[in-house]
Write an enzyme that holds these catalytic residues in place. Sequence first.
Site, PDB file in Angstrom:
ATOM      1  N   ASP A 227       0.826  -1.199   0.000  1.00 20.74           N
ATOM      2  CA  ASP A 227       0.000   0.000   0.000  1.00 20.74           C
ATOM      3  C   ASP A 227       0.869   1.261   0.000  1.00 20.74           C
ATOM      4  OD1 ASP A 227      -2.811   0.996   0.381  1.00 20.74           O
ATOM      5  OD2 ASP A 227      -1.963   1.886   2.193  1.00 20.74           O
ATOM      6  N   GLU A 325       1.634  -0.605  -5.020  1.00 22.00           N
ATOM      7  CA  GLU A 325       0.608   0.404  -5.285  1.00 22.00           C
ATOM      8  C   GLU A 325       1.321   1.751  -5.183  1.00 22.00           C
ATOM      9  OE1 GLU A 325      -3.302   2.757  -3.892  1.00 22.00           O
ATOM     10  OE2 GLU A 325      -1.583   2.375  -2.626  1.00 22.00           O
TER      11      GLU A 325
HETATM   12  O1  TEU Z   1      -4.551   4.150  -1.563  1.00 26.51           O
HETATM   13  C1  TEU Z   1      -3.606   5.147  -1.809  1.00 26.51           C
HETATM   14  C2  TEU Z   1      -4.169   6.318  -2.487  1.00 26.51           C
HETATM   15  O2  TEU Z   1      -3.434   7.216  -2.730  1.00 26.51           O
HETATM   16  C3  TEU Z   1      -5.620   6.346  -2.768  1.00 26.51           C
HETATM   17  O3  TEU Z   1      -6.166   6.957  -1.663  1.00 26.51           O
HETATM   18  C4  TEU Z   1      -5.990   7.073  -4.001  1.00 26.51           C
HETATM   19  O4  TEU Z   1      -5.342   8.273  -4.140  1.00 26.51           O
HETATM   20  C5  TEU Z   1      -7.445   7.422  -3.994  1.00 26.51           C
HETATM   21  O5  TEU Z   1      -8.166   6.415  -3.372  1.00 26.51           O
HETATM   22  C6  TEU Z   1      -7.928   7.572  -5.392  1.00 26.51           C
HETATM   23  O6  TEU Z   1      -9.299   7.786  -5.350  1.00 26.51           O
HETATM   24  C7  TEU Z   1      -4.258   3.176  -0.630  1.00 26.51           C
HETATM   25  C8  TEU Z   1      -5.455   2.245  -0.488  1.00 26.51           C
HETATM   26  O7  TEU Z   1      -5.691   1.587  -1.692  1.00 26.51           O
HETATM   27  C9  TEU Z   1      -6.622   3.034  -0.015  1.00 26.51           C
HETATM   28  O8  TEU Z   1      -7.779   2.262   0.072  1.00 26.51           O
HETATM   29  C10 TEU Z   1      -6.269   3.599   1.345  1.00 26.51           C
HETATM   30  O9  TEU Z   1      -7.302   4.434   1.786  1.00 26.51           O
HETATM   31  C11 TEU Z   1      -4.974   4.389   1.309  1.00 26.51           C
HETATM   32  O10 TEU Z   1      -3.943   3.709   0.632  1.00 26.51           O
HETATM   33  C12 TEU Z   1      -4.457   4.623   2.691  1.00 26.51           C
HETATM   34  O11 TEU Z   1      -3.994   3.420   3.238  1.00 26.51           O
END
Ligand code: TEU
Length: 598
Positions: A227, A325
């Site tokens: 993540d 990610e």
């Molecule tokens: O997402 C990282 C992130 O940057 C996302 O928040 C993205 O920018 C946004 O959702 C786009 O709409 C990860 C996870 O996938 C997310 O579910 C988490 O909320 C976030 O990290 C924090 O851990």
Amino acid sequence: MSTAPSIESPVATAPSGAASTDRDWWRDAVVYQIYPRSFADADGNGVGDLPGITDRLDALADLGVDAIWLSPFYRSPQADAGYDVADYRDVDPLFGTLTDFDALLARAHQLGLRVIVDLVPNHSSDRHRWFGEALAAAPGSPERDRYVFRDGRGPEGAEPPNNWQSVFGGPAWTRVVDPGGAPGQWYLHLFDAHQPDFNWDNAEVREEFDAVLRFWLDRGVDGFRVDVAHGLLKQAGLPDFVPDPELGTMGFAVPTAEGDPSGPGDEASGGDEAPGGDEAPGGTAAAERASHLGPMWDQDGIHEIYREWRRTLDKYSPPRIMVAEAWVQPLSRLSRYVRPDEMHQAFNFDFLEAPWDAPVLRAVISRSLAVNATVGATTTWVLSNHDVVRHPSRFGLDGGRWRGGIGVDDPQPDAALGLRRARAATLTMLALPGSAYLYQGEELGLPEHTTLPDSVRQDPTWERSGHTERGRDGCRVPLPWESGAPALGFSPTGRTWLPQPESFVALARDRQRDDPDSTLNLYRAALRLRRERSLGGGTLRWLDDYGPDVVAFGNGDVTVLANLGPAPVALPPGDVLISSTDLAARGALPPDTAVWIR
Ligand code: TEU
């Protein structure tokens, strides 16, 4: 609990196509993302759980995927749906127990499915033991040094230490109250205030995560989805962020056919060229700036962390993998995460963000393959996940809004058009060489829930953005399994943590199972053909005889055509293996349709 190292192969049969072997199974794998809250609820409390997943794994083996990725199920107060972890080594009671996890893993492996778990290293929950210790300790203490605490600016330190904003809206800093009751230091949280960022310059943090990796590897997991992989390190001195009006909060630009963010510094030129001259060599000014997204993202030192993790993973056999990610542009910067001694894969968000536009799609595909080839990595493809508007809804809206969610007072997607395009997009994706990530429910053609009452929203984005962004609840609605059952088969009691829209009834899995034209059977057939013809391990050859509106390529003995234009296109001779909509007029490919021909 069994923590004995299991370093022999946990999977009896190689689940992937002919091109991959046990040693490099991920290179062409189709990975299915399970969002545990919303997959299946065995205990009836309205939130999905691990036993619910185990009970339903047969459906995924039947679908024909190679692996599953589980979004977080760890101990968590659920301030960000589990991406706020309080204990990295335990299962939250909401989802079950470690014994339930072991049972899930065993069943998956029995079915030939590999299992990837989510790792959340950028931040913990504010209920993590370490954060409690940090709050109780003095400024400058070793306990505080595991997180990012700073004194405030201005008189009495009343202003945040710098101007950084949280990805979910509002300041990225929250001030703490000292044990004596006086206002104290500030701590950094790039996401919600309940998600304090770790300090990755701290040796204890690094040791802890190495131990967490080994904990799950020893249990037998096949890999990790990492993540916010681009966020762990921050620029020394935490300088103010100078926002770029052309880029969003995340400093992310939507790809275009010409100079999109992967233009300059992109070593893509030696690879497959898109036809029609739509691969422009240079880049825009925004593109150049995109390689420096801000002092909180994509810092050079981050790669040493992944090299360390890779050394840990490589002690296990068969290889365990990491997928990043990382919202990083240009693609040449992203490719640094998948160099041979770092991660195995990174999500291809340029592909996810590409609008329904043939020149853009060709350019993104070309660039992705070429850039990954420079580091010997496999390319991944993805259209939906738990953070973005589901692709059938995205493609049913002008401009294809992909983030921020959709509310009842927003323009509503054209559901039929969106689904038609989504099926064509998926069929195109599944013919591309590399690995594909599917998000639960897309095999049913599920739309975003675009009319959720705001009162039920749980994504912290909604509150933190001051009700300007609906957030991500609309793509996280519990799955429909049986059209006639309570909660459409999601939960035996009929409870669901988010309401399901009326449109889910007709899309329930049982309604689609025996319908040859259903989206479910399109996915099943495409996955079977993809495997039989080794498309994931193949090589893409652009075909330029079909005009600017058609994405046309060969892969092995298959010709793939996707018509993104307004007029039908003549089909070449050959047998149609599969098409995304009915080819009513023989010999012609209708608009918004993809076909595989042999
Ligand atoms: O997402 C990282 C992130 O940057 C996302 O928040 C993205 O920018 C946004 O959702 C786009 O709409 C990860 C996870 O996938 C997310 O579910 C988490 O909320 C976030 O990290 C924090 O851990």
